[in-house]
Design an enzyme around this catalytic site. Structure first.
Site, PDB file in Angstrom:
ATOM      1  N   GLN A 103      -7.467  -4.873  -1.144  1.00  0.00           N
ATOM      2  CA  GLN A 103      -6.099  -4.262  -1.671  1.00  0.00           C
ATOM      3  C   GLN A 103      -6.267  -2.697  -1.558  1.00  0.00           C
ATOM      4  O   GLN A 103      -5.289  -2.042  -1.458  1.00  0.00           O
ATOM      5  CB  GLN A 103      -5.529  -4.685  -3.049  1.00  0.00           C
ATOM      6  CG  GLN A 103      -5.275  -6.043  -3.185  1.00  0.00           C
ATOM      7  CD  GLN A 103      -5.162  -6.472  -4.774  1.00  0.00           C
ATOM      8  OE1 GLN A 103      -4.365  -6.159  -5.294  1.00  0.00           O
ATOM      9  NE2 GLN A 103      -6.339  -6.762  -5.324  1.00  0.00           N
ATOM     10  N   HIS A 121      -2.753  -3.719   2.102  1.00  0.00           N
ATOM     11  CA  HIS A 121      -1.986  -2.468   2.159  1.00  0.00           C
ATOM     12  C   HIS A 121      -2.234  -1.328   3.069  1.00  0.00           C
ATOM     13  O   HIS A 121      -1.711  -0.113   3.021  1.00  0.00           O
ATOM     14  CB  HIS A 121      -2.126  -1.842   0.778  1.00  0.00           C
ATOM     15  CG  HIS A 121      -1.536  -2.840  -0.546  1.00  0.00           C
ATOM     16  ND1 HIS A 121      -2.412  -2.845  -1.455  1.00  0.00           N
ATOM     17  CD2 HIS A 121      -0.611  -3.786  -0.520  1.00  0.00           C
ATOM     18  CE1 HIS A 121      -2.001  -3.693  -2.409  1.00  0.00           C
ATOM     19  NE2 HIS A 121      -0.923  -4.396  -1.766  1.00  0.00           N
ATOM     20  N   CYS A 129       2.608   6.099  14.223  1.00  0.00           N
ATOM     21  CA  CYS A 129       3.885   6.785  14.603  1.00  0.00           C
ATOM     22  C   CYS A 129       5.244   6.073  14.206  1.00  0.00           C
ATOM     23  O   CYS A 129       5.171   4.804  14.112  1.00  0.00           O
ATOM     24  CB  CYS A 129       3.900   7.200  16.301  1.00  0.00           C
ATOM     25  SG  CYS A 129       5.278   8.052  16.619  1.00  0.00           S
ATOM     26  N   CYS A 132       7.165   5.349  17.580  1.00  0.00           N
ATOM     27  CA  CYS A 132       6.671   4.354  18.772  1.00  0.00           C
ATOM     28  C   CYS A 132       5.550   3.602  18.156  1.00  0.00           C
ATOM     29  O   CYS A 132       5.043   2.629  18.901  1.00  0.00           O
ATOM     30  CB  CYS A 132       6.204   5.178  20.014  1.00  0.00           C
ATOM     31  SG  CYS A 132       4.698   5.939  19.786  1.00  0.00           S
ATOM     32  N   CYS A 150       3.227  12.709  16.747  1.00  0.00           N
ATOM     33  CA  CYS A 150       2.570  11.702  17.757  1.00  0.00           C
ATOM     34  C   CYS A 150       2.259  12.655  19.265  1.00  0.00           C
ATOM     35  O   CYS A 150       3.360  13.256  19.278  1.00  0.00           O
ATOM     36  CB  CYS A 150       3.724  10.633  18.041  1.00  0.00           C
ATOM     37  SG  CYS A 150       3.261   9.401  19.081  1.00  0.00           S
ATOM     38  N   CYS A 153       5.094  10.731  21.629  1.00  0.00           N
ATOM     39  CA  CYS A 153       6.420  10.932  21.670  1.00  0.00           C
ATOM     40  C   CYS A 153       6.930  11.932  20.603  1.00  0.00           C
ATOM     41  O   CYS A 153       8.215  12.194  20.582  1.00  0.00           O
ATOM     42  CB  CYS A 153       7.344   9.302  21.177  1.00  0.00           C
ATOM     43  SG  CYS A 153       6.931   9.211  19.468  1.00  0.00           S
ATOM     44  N   THR A 191     -10.596  -6.654  -9.312  1.00  0.00           N
ATOM     45  CA  THR A 191      -9.084  -6.353  -9.378  1.00  0.00           C
ATOM     46  C   THR A 191      -8.541  -7.298 -10.344  1.00  0.00           C
ATOM     47  O   THR A 191      -9.201  -8.465 -10.577  1.00  0.00           O
ATOM     48  CB  THR A 191      -8.499  -6.840  -8.103  1.00  0.00           C
ATOM     49  OG1 THR A 191      -7.147  -6.861  -8.017  1.00  0.00           O
ATOM     50  CG2 THR A 191      -8.968  -8.285  -7.361  1.00  0.00           C
ATOM     51  N   ASN A 216     -15.549  -8.782 -12.881  1.00  0.00           N
ATOM     52  CA  ASN A 216     -14.528  -7.603 -13.397  1.00  0.00           C
ATOM     53  C   ASN A 216     -15.160  -7.031 -14.499  1.00  0.00           C
ATOM     54  O   ASN A 216     -16.127  -7.790 -15.134  1.00  0.00           O
ATOM     55  CB  ASN A 216     -13.399  -8.279 -13.566  1.00  0.00           C
ATOM     56  CG  ASN A 216     -12.156  -7.958 -12.429  1.00  0.00           C
ATOM     57  OD1 ASN A 216     -12.240  -7.034 -11.769  1.00  0.00           O
ATOM     58  ND2 ASN A 216     -11.568  -9.049 -12.443  1.00  0.00           N
ATOM     59  N   ALA A 235     -19.188  -3.665 -10.443  1.00  0.00           N
ATOM     60  CA  ALA A 235     -19.170  -4.335  -9.173  1.00  0.00           C
ATOM     61  C   ALA A 235     -20.496  -4.133  -8.675  1.00  0.00           C
ATOM     62  O   ALA A 235     -21.039  -4.933  -8.101  1.00  0.00           O
ATOM     63  CB  ALA A 235     -18.214  -3.988  -8.016  1.00  0.00           C
TER      64      ALA A 235
HETATM   65 ZN   LIG Z   1       5.063   8.036  18.862  1.00  0.00          ZN
END
Ligand SMILES: [Zn+2]
Ligand SMILES: [Zn+2]
Length: 257
Positions: A103, A121, A129, A132, A150, A153, A191, A216, A235
């Site tokens: 995540q 995520h 972009c 595009c 970009c 474009c 998590t 955890n 962890a």
């Molecule tokens: Zn673009």
């Protein structure tokens, strides 16, 4: 079981498993200095999350980009993977881990060498972009001129992580659910997996017969309802203990800590 016995049992499960899937959240990156988003001391306590609503961004990209730059690209981008990330990458090389579902948007699993990573995520190490869909490594964008645009474009670029009110990448979500259904051992690290679709991963795995191993700092809802073996702790320290039973070599760096 005392904690040594639990680590030994967990290591045995990892050795025996045919398709181990690791599912990570903010807790694995805490030792890398990545702040959490939700909860006490989280980013959303300091910054109004409305700036990260996709509709706000579409209307006023410059305002959001100034905040994005400060939060993600001036500082957080320097974070390095920690031992827990490195050990998971070595476990993948040794075929003890098949897939990492995360995540986190910090890209630290890949930076540590993991290859088969599903980012639920997205990540701030890529820009995309908005016109595009061309993707860029963030290092190629000039963030001295905001919002970055970009090269193809001239459309506005957006960090390739999921904003509020924005759809999750559906292919990634689908693949993550398939992995949850396929795995025989799900290793949850750092998590609470409370938010959709994260909350479906442990449940699907359990329903399909997987063992659930959880690391955890404090027990979660999963601990009470789904987990078969709970390893309470940080962890990095817990992964180090597992590494010493499984994969330890000069490569992992366990000895240096
Ligand atoms: Zn673009
Ligand atoms: Zn080691």
């Amino acid at each position: 079981m005392n904690s040594d016995e639990k680590i030994a049992r967990a290591a045995q499960w990892i050795r025996e498993a045919k398709h181990t899937v690791v599912f990570t959240g903010a807790g694995i990156s805490a030792n890398s200095g990545i702040p959490t988003f939700r909860g006490e001391g989280g980013i959303w306590k300091e910054i109004d999350p409305n700036y990260f609503n996709i509709e706000f961004f579409q209307k006023k990209p410059l305002i959001t980009w100034k905040i994005i730059k400060k939060v993600f690209y001036d500082k957080m981008i320097q974070a390095q993977p920690n031992l827990a990330h490195f050990i998971l990458a070595i476990m993948e090389q040794q075929h003890k881990v098949q897939t990492v579902i995360t995540q986190n948007i910090d890209h630290l699993h890949q930076d540590a060498g993991s290859r088969n990573v599903l980012e639920l995520h997205g990540s701030y190490k890529r820009l995309v972009c908005t016109k595009c869909n061309t993707e860029y490594d963030y290092r190629f964008a000039d963030l001295n001129f905001l919002p970055p645009t970009c090269f193809v474009c001239r459309g506005t670029l957006k960090p390739d992580f999921v904003f509020f009110n924005e759809k999750l990448p559906s292919i990634t979500k689908q693949k993550a659910i398939e992995e949850a259904e396929k795995t025989d051992l799900l290793l949850i690290i750092g998590t609470r997996a409370e938010v959709f679709p994260a909350n479906t991963i442990p449940r699907r795995a359990k329903e399909n017969g997987a063992k659930i191993l959880e690391i955890n700092l404090i027990p979660t809802e999963i601990t009470h309802h789904l987990t078969d073996l709970f390893l309470q702790g940080d962890a990095e320290k817990t992964m180090k203990l597992l590494c010493q039973q499984l994969t330890c070599s000069e490569q992992c760096g366990c000895e240096e800590i």
